[in-house]
Structures are given as structure tokens and as C-alpha cells.
Design a protein around this motif. Structure first.
Motif: not given
Length: 210
Positions: A75-99
Motif C-alpha cells: 500500500x502506498x500513499x502520495x499526499x500530493x496525488x489527485x488520487x488521494x482520498x483527501x483530494x476526492x469530493x467524497x473522501x473515498x479511495x480512488x475507483x479501482x485502486x483496491x476494488x
């Protein structure tokens, strides 16, 4: 564009990966003069039958590699990534990453250690895994990566010492991080899995190179 799909093709088998991560932790602890600034760590007693290698660069980016009887989860986390849960409107994991993470490995992803207070999902922008008995690493097959970034999920820089495991690359990383020379022969010694000796420890330590 560099994504998890390019990275997983360069990952070694779990046995080699474990040995390499242990070596990185040993090198970091030996080269550094203050444990709180070490980015790499290895925990042999993470959980029942589990071991975990952790990286935290102190700037908000981190990864974990958890080894369990069911397999390995990265598991990796890039805090500046647009794919961060913090960067999404619903604070969810980016679709497809862990599904597609297998049920047997899902508890490793849901470990409370990888969630921030107030965030109801894992802190993750990139994920790959390998179940016990499998012969290849796997990742989400239907991730729609955002454009405009060379490494949109952070895999390019988060895993650079896992995809390029050469002594030269490892030495260059630690020389840059600690801003001093690091002897290549000593790095080779540790990466080869040889026992730490007083001479190697002295060569790697802060007083080892003038």
C-alpha cells in the motif's frame, strides 16, 4: 506515465522483496545518527504471523509492505496525488485502486495503522498484492488514472528503491538523504544479506566517512 502497472512488473518475488526491505531498514538505521529520521523500518512482529516493512519520508508520503500467510499486500500513499482520498469530493479511495484486493488480503489493507483519524478509508493512492501460491504481482485492472502527472498514483517515487534495487541506486538515495558519502562496498554487503560486522557498521555510520 508511470503507474502501478509499470511498477509491479519490476517487483521481485516476495522472498527477495522481504530480504531487500530488511536490508533497507538496516542501512537506514546504520547510516543515520537519529532513529526518528529513518524513513525505512521493518517490524518482524507486526501481527500474528505477520511482518511489515514501512517507509515514511516525513513529508506526508508513505508505504507499507505487509507479509502474511495469505500473501503480501503493498500500500502506498502520495499526499500530493489527485488520487488521494483527501483530494476526492467524497473522501473515498480512488475507483479501482483496491476494488480487486482479494478477501484474504483485505484485512492487511484495513489495518488501523493505515487510516488517519477522521478518514473512514485506507490512506492509499497505489496498491498491489500477491497471494501465496500466485506467480505474479497484481493491481487494479480498471483504474482510470488522472492525466497531467508522470506518476499519478505516486508509485514512481514511492517504490523507486523496490523497482531498482541496485547497490548504486540505493547508495545514491542514502547519500542524497543524509547528504554525505556512503561506501558502496558496505551497501553491497548489507543488500547481499550478509551479517553486519563491526567494520561494515563503522564504515556506514556517521563517523565512517570523512
Amino acid at each position: 506515465m508511470s503507474t502501478v502497472h509499470e511498477a509491479l512488473a519490476l517487483f521481485p518475488d516476495p522472498v527477495e522483496l522481504r530480504l531487500h526491505l530488511r536490508a533497507l531498514a538496516v542501512l537506514d538505521a546504520t547510516i543515520g545518527d537519529d532513529p526518528q529520521f529513518c524513513a525505512y523500518a521493518f517490524h518482524a512482529d507486526w501481527g500474528p504471523g505477520e511482518e511489515a516493512a514501512l517507509m515514511d519520508n516525513g513529508s506526508g508520503d508513505d508505504f507499507s509492505v505487509t507479509f502474511s500467510p495469505a500473501g503480501v499486500l503493498v500500500r502506498g500513499f502520495d499526499h500530493e496525488s489527485a488520487m488521494s482520498p483527501y483530494a476526492t469530493e467524497d473522501e473515498q479511495v480512488w475507483p479501482g485502486v483496491v476494488d480487486e484486493v482479494p478477501a484474504a488480503l483485505r484485512p492487511l489493507l484495513d489495518d488501523p495503522a493505515f487510516r488517519d483519524e477522521g478518514l473512514g478509508v485506507p490512506r492509499v493512492t497505489v496498491c498491489l498484492w500477491r497471494e501465496t501460491g500466485d506467480t505474479v504481482w497484481r493491481a487494479g485492472s480498471a483504474i482510470d488514472f488522472p492525466v497531467g502527472n508522470g506518476s499519478p498514483d505516486g508509485s514512481g517515487f514511492l517504490f523507486h528503491l523496490l523497482t531498482d534495487r541496485s547497490p548504486e541506486t540505493v547508495r545514491a538515495h542514502f547519500e542524497d538523504y543524509y547528504e554525505r558519502p556512503v561506501p558502496l562496498d558496505a551497501v553491497r554487503h548489507v543488500l547481499a544479506g550478509r551479517p553486519m560486522t563491526p567494520a561494515v557498521a563503522a564504515a556506514l555510520g556517521p563517523a565512517g566517512v570523512s
